[in-house]
Design an enzyme around this catalytic site. Structure first.
Site, PDB file in Angstrom:
ATOM      1  N   HIS A 122     -20.955  31.563 -59.617  1.00  0.00           N
ATOM      2  CA  HIS A 122     -21.526  31.748 -61.414  1.00  0.00           C
ATOM      3  C   HIS A 122     -20.571  30.740 -61.982  1.00  0.00           C
ATOM      4  CE1 HIS A 122     -22.426  35.842 -59.549  1.00  0.00           C
ATOM      5  NE2 HIS A 122     -23.239  35.686 -60.341  1.00  0.00           N
ATOM      6  N   ASP A 136     -17.035  32.076 -62.224  1.00  0.00           N
ATOM      7  CA  ASP A 136     -16.360  32.208 -60.925  1.00  0.00           C
ATOM      8  C   ASP A 136     -15.431  30.895 -60.728  1.00  0.00           C
ATOM      9  OD1 ASP A 136     -17.971  34.581 -60.492  1.00  0.00           O
ATOM     10  OD2 ASP A 136     -19.187  33.355 -59.091  1.00  0.00           O
ATOM     11  N   MET A 157     -26.070  26.725 -54.217  1.00  0.00           N
ATOM     12  CA  MET A 157     -26.611  27.479 -55.255  1.00  0.00           C
ATOM     13  C   MET A 157     -25.461  27.622 -56.297  1.00  0.00           C
ATOM     14  SD  MET A 157     -26.875  30.739 -56.639  1.00  0.00           S
ATOM     15  CE  MET A 157     -26.740  32.198 -55.429  1.00  0.00           C
ATOM     16  N   GLU A 188     -34.090  36.576 -59.042  1.00  0.00           N
ATOM     17  CA  GLU A 188     -33.588  37.431 -58.145  1.00  0.00           C
ATOM     18  C   GLU A 188     -34.031  39.004 -58.701  1.00  0.00           C
ATOM     19  OE1 GLU A 188     -29.619  37.175 -56.846  1.00  0.00           O
ATOM     20  OE2 GLU A 188     -29.414  39.321 -56.180  1.00  0.00           O
ATOM     21  N   LYS A 226     -34.131  43.044 -59.160  1.00  0.00           N
ATOM     22  CA  LYS A 226     -33.546  44.423 -58.796  1.00  0.00           C
ATOM     23  C   LYS A 226     -34.112  45.398 -59.591  1.00  0.00           C
ATOM     24  CE  LYS A 226     -28.641  45.706 -58.573  1.00  0.00           C
ATOM     25  NZ  LYS A 226     -27.276  45.625 -58.769  1.00  0.00           N
ATOM     26  N   GLU A 229     -32.848  40.008 -52.389  1.00  0.00           N
ATOM     27  CA  GLU A 229     -32.023  40.584 -51.754  1.00  0.00           C
ATOM     28  C   GLU A 229     -32.252  41.929 -51.035  1.00  0.00           C
ATOM     29  OE1 GLU A 229     -27.947  40.571 -54.062  1.00  0.00           O
ATOM     30  OE2 GLU A 229     -27.738  42.691 -53.072  1.00  0.00           O
ATOM     31  N   HIS A 274     -31.374  45.124 -52.752  1.00  0.00           N
ATOM     32  CA  HIS A 274     -32.051  45.335 -54.027  1.00  0.00           C
ATOM     33  C   HIS A 274     -33.477  45.972 -53.750  1.00  0.00           C
ATOM     34  CE1 HIS A 274     -29.577  42.356 -56.539  1.00  0.00           C
ATOM     35  NE2 HIS A 274     -28.770  43.140 -56.017  1.00  0.00           N
ATOM     36  N   ASP A 323     -30.682  36.204 -50.459  1.00  0.00           N
ATOM     37  CA  ASP A 323     -29.501  37.084 -50.604  1.00  0.00           C
ATOM     38  C   ASP A 323     -29.440  38.169 -49.413  1.00  0.00           C
ATOM     39  OD1 ASP A 323     -28.616  35.536 -52.527  1.00  0.00           O
ATOM     40  OD2 ASP A 323     -28.448  37.368 -54.052  1.00  0.00           O
ATOM     41  N   ASP A 331     -26.355  50.054 -55.498  1.00  0.00           N
ATOM     42  CA  ASP A 331     -26.330  48.653 -54.839  1.00  0.00           C
ATOM     43  C   ASP A 331     -25.037  48.441 -54.064  1.00  0.00           C
ATOM     44  OD1 ASP A 331     -26.843  46.043 -54.082  1.00  0.00           O
ATOM     45  OD2 ASP A 331     -26.190  45.485 -56.088  1.00  0.00           O
ATOM     46  N   ASP A 337     -24.334  46.330 -51.301  1.00  0.00           N
ATOM     47  CA  ASP A 337     -23.754  44.861 -50.680  1.00  0.00           C
ATOM     48  C   ASP A 337     -23.030  44.916 -49.575  1.00  0.00           C
ATOM     49  OD1 ASP A 337     -25.134  43.986 -53.028  1.00  0.00           O
ATOM     50  OD2 ASP A 337     -23.376  44.012 -54.425  1.00  0.00           O
ATOM     51  N   ASP A 376     -24.788  37.825 -49.805  1.00  0.00           N
ATOM     52  CA  ASP A 376     -24.398  38.332 -51.232  1.00  0.00           C
ATOM     53  C   ASP A 376     -23.838  39.508 -50.906  1.00  0.00           C
ATOM     54  OD1 ASP A 376     -23.734  39.128 -53.690  1.00  0.00           O
ATOM     55  OD2 ASP A 376     -25.686  39.100 -54.391  1.00  0.00           O
TER      56      ASP A 376
HETATM   57  C1  GLT Z   1     -24.136  39.953 -58.674  1.00  0.00           C
HETATM   58  C2  GLT Z   1     -25.512  40.512 -58.273  1.00  0.00           C
HETATM   59  C3  GLT Z   1     -26.073  39.747 -57.233  1.00  0.00           C
HETATM   60  C4  GLT Z   1     -26.395  38.558 -57.841  1.00  0.00           C
HETATM   61  C5  GLT Z   1     -25.314  37.750 -58.057  1.00  0.00           C
HETATM   62  C6  GLT Z   1     -25.909  36.490 -58.867  1.00  0.00           C
HETATM   63  S1  GLT Z   1     -23.996  38.407 -59.088  1.00  0.00           S
HETATM   64  O1  GLT Z   1     -22.897  40.166 -57.853  1.00  0.00           O
HETATM   65  O2  GLT Z   1     -25.079  42.113 -57.874  1.00  0.00           O
HETATM   66  O3  GLT Z   1     -27.014  40.611 -56.569  1.00  0.00           O
HETATM   67  O4  GLT Z   1     -27.117  37.818 -56.628  1.00  0.00           O
HETATM   68  O5  GLT Z   1     -26.011  36.491 -60.148  1.00  0.00           O
HETATM   69 MN    MN Z   2     -26.700  43.539 -54.616  1.00  0.00          MN
HETATM   70 MN    MN Z   3     -27.800  39.026 -55.091  1.00  0.00          MN
END
Ligand code: GLT
Ligand code: MN
Ligand code: MN
Length: 391
Positions: free
Chosen positions: A57, A60, A91, A184, A186, A220, A223, A248, A258, A260, A290
């Site tokens: 980002h 970041d 990216m 993306e 979610k 992702e 998500h 992702d 979420d 991750d 991600d």
């Molecule tokens: C954030 C989010 C991710 C996205 C990122 C991109 S940032 O951590 O949970 O799923 O991919 O903005």
């Molecule tokens: Mn996520």
């Molecule tokens: Mn993501």
């Protein structure tokens, strides 16, 4: 067990975001549990573990409030780490979710001033990404949503969302950047409900845009999985529509926030099907992780997490190749009729084809008597995943 290489090399095209391996472990209930990893150090770490790419980002890479001199210094160190390791920027994206000004949304905030600020921030982020060679710009609408459903007319929110993406496409074209966008989806979190909640919503939204060819999706695992959807099927549709611009990879238990988690740490069967699909689809984009190490991880454990993510992907890719080369699987796929689904049913409509179809004798009882032998095929898949000897 031919070709079971489990150590990644840059040609595998794996990438990680600056916010992932280096995640400091802050959550909704607790403070950071780990020190941050500076961007240049992060890139050197990626080089050591065999990753090809890094993503970020805007904030970041260059912390908000940095002076011009500080920004220069960070960028110079980042560039020299990229040069030294051969890691590429694969990216870039904009943080449109952390600052309190985005609490009602960014491109879909009810406040026009916020919407204009969000667009300008995205344009500056695009310039930064382009200056470092990012071919894909992700649009994750973390704050594009609502808790109080009465506060936003969904049609207006989607119109503002489309306006923003159209404007950014115009900006990229005007600047001549070789860059495409990836939306993306979610379903929720951090908002109660998010606009463009699933891959399907995003794909439909893209068809309404001024330059649909410039926009694809960045799905992702977590998500889609958090709401119980099959990621494998969602990716199948994105591929079928030529819209898988980025991905992702991580993991997740169904029905949770979420999470991750490390790729492959939860849903081995679904991820096997995903990797088999990606590896046979001609997808040439980055395989981007991600995900974040467990919050109680420390020190070199964060790089162990990175290695594990790639190792599991490579292991699943090898397992998929072995699965498809197994004569028992070939026979089971034939019995299941998998290849028959690739044959046209009737072709394009013509009056002659319609007449022929209506005149064709069909025996539903006989058609119903077929077994698709899916139990055997599915058990073979499990046998392969468990490394069981061939029966
Ligand atoms: C954030 C989010 C991710 C996205 C990122 C991109 S940032 O951590 O949970 O799923 O991919 O903005
Ligand atoms: Mn996520
Ligand atoms: Mn993501």
């Amino acid at each position: 067990m031919a070709d079971r290489r489990l150590d990644p090399v840059p040609a595998d095209n794996f990438a990680f975001g600056l916010w992932t391996i280096g995640n400091v472990g802050r959550d909704a209930f607790g403070d950071p549990t780990r020190p941050p990893v500076a961007p240049a150090e992060f890139v050197r770490g990626l080089g050591r573990v065999g990753a090809a790419g890094v993503s970020f980002h805007d904030d970041d890479l260059i912390p908000p409030g940095s002076s011009a001199a500080e920004a220069e210094r960070v960028l110079a160190e980042f560039r020299s780490a990229l040069d030294a390791t051969g890691v590429r920027v694969t990216m870039a994206t904009t943080n449109l979710f952390t600052h309190p000004c985005f609490k009602d949304g960014a491109f879909t905030s009810n406040d026009r001033g916020v919407r204009r600020h969000a667009l300008a921030k995205a344009m500056r982020g695009i310039d930064l990404g382009a200056s470092l060679g990012a071919p894909v710009y992700v649009l994750w609408g973390g704050r594009e949503g609502v808790e109080c459903g009465a506060a936003k007319r969904p049609q207006d929110a989607l119109a503002r969302y489309a306006e923003a993406v159209n404007f950014l496409c115009g900006y990229v074209r005007d600047r001549g950047y070789p860059m495409r966008f990836a939306i993306e989806p979610k379903p929720n979190e951090p908002r109660g409900d998010t606009f463009l909640p699933t891959i399907g919503h995003a794909l439909a939204f893209i068809t309404t845009l001024d330059q649909p060819d410039m926009v694809g999706v960045n799905p992702e695992v977590a998500h889609e999985t958090m709401v119980g959807l099959s990621f494998h099927q969602g990716i199948g549709q994105a591929l079928w529509q030529g819209k898988l611009f980025h991905i992702d990879l991580n993991d997740q238990k169904i029905g949770r926030y979420d999470q991750d988690f490390r790729f492959g740490s939860e849903g081995i069967k679904e991820n096997f099907l995903l990797v088999r699909l990606l590896e046979t689809s001609g997808y040439t984009g980055t395989k981007h992780f991600d995900s974040r190490p467990y919050r109680n991880e420390w020190g070199d454990g964060i790089w162990e997490f990175a290695r594990g993510s790639m190792r599991t992907y490579l292991a699943l890719a090898a397992a998929a190749r072995e699965f498809d080369a197994d004569p028992a699987v070939v026979a089971a796929l034939a019995a299941a009729g998998a290849g028959e689904l690739a044959e046209e049913s009737v072709g394009a409509y013509t009056p002659t084809a319609a007449a022929a179809l209506l005149a064709e004798p069909a025996d539903p009882e006989q058609l119903a008597a077929r077994s698709y032998v899916n139990e055997r095929l599915d058990q073979l898949l499990i046998d392969h995943l468990l490394g069981l000897p061939r029966a």
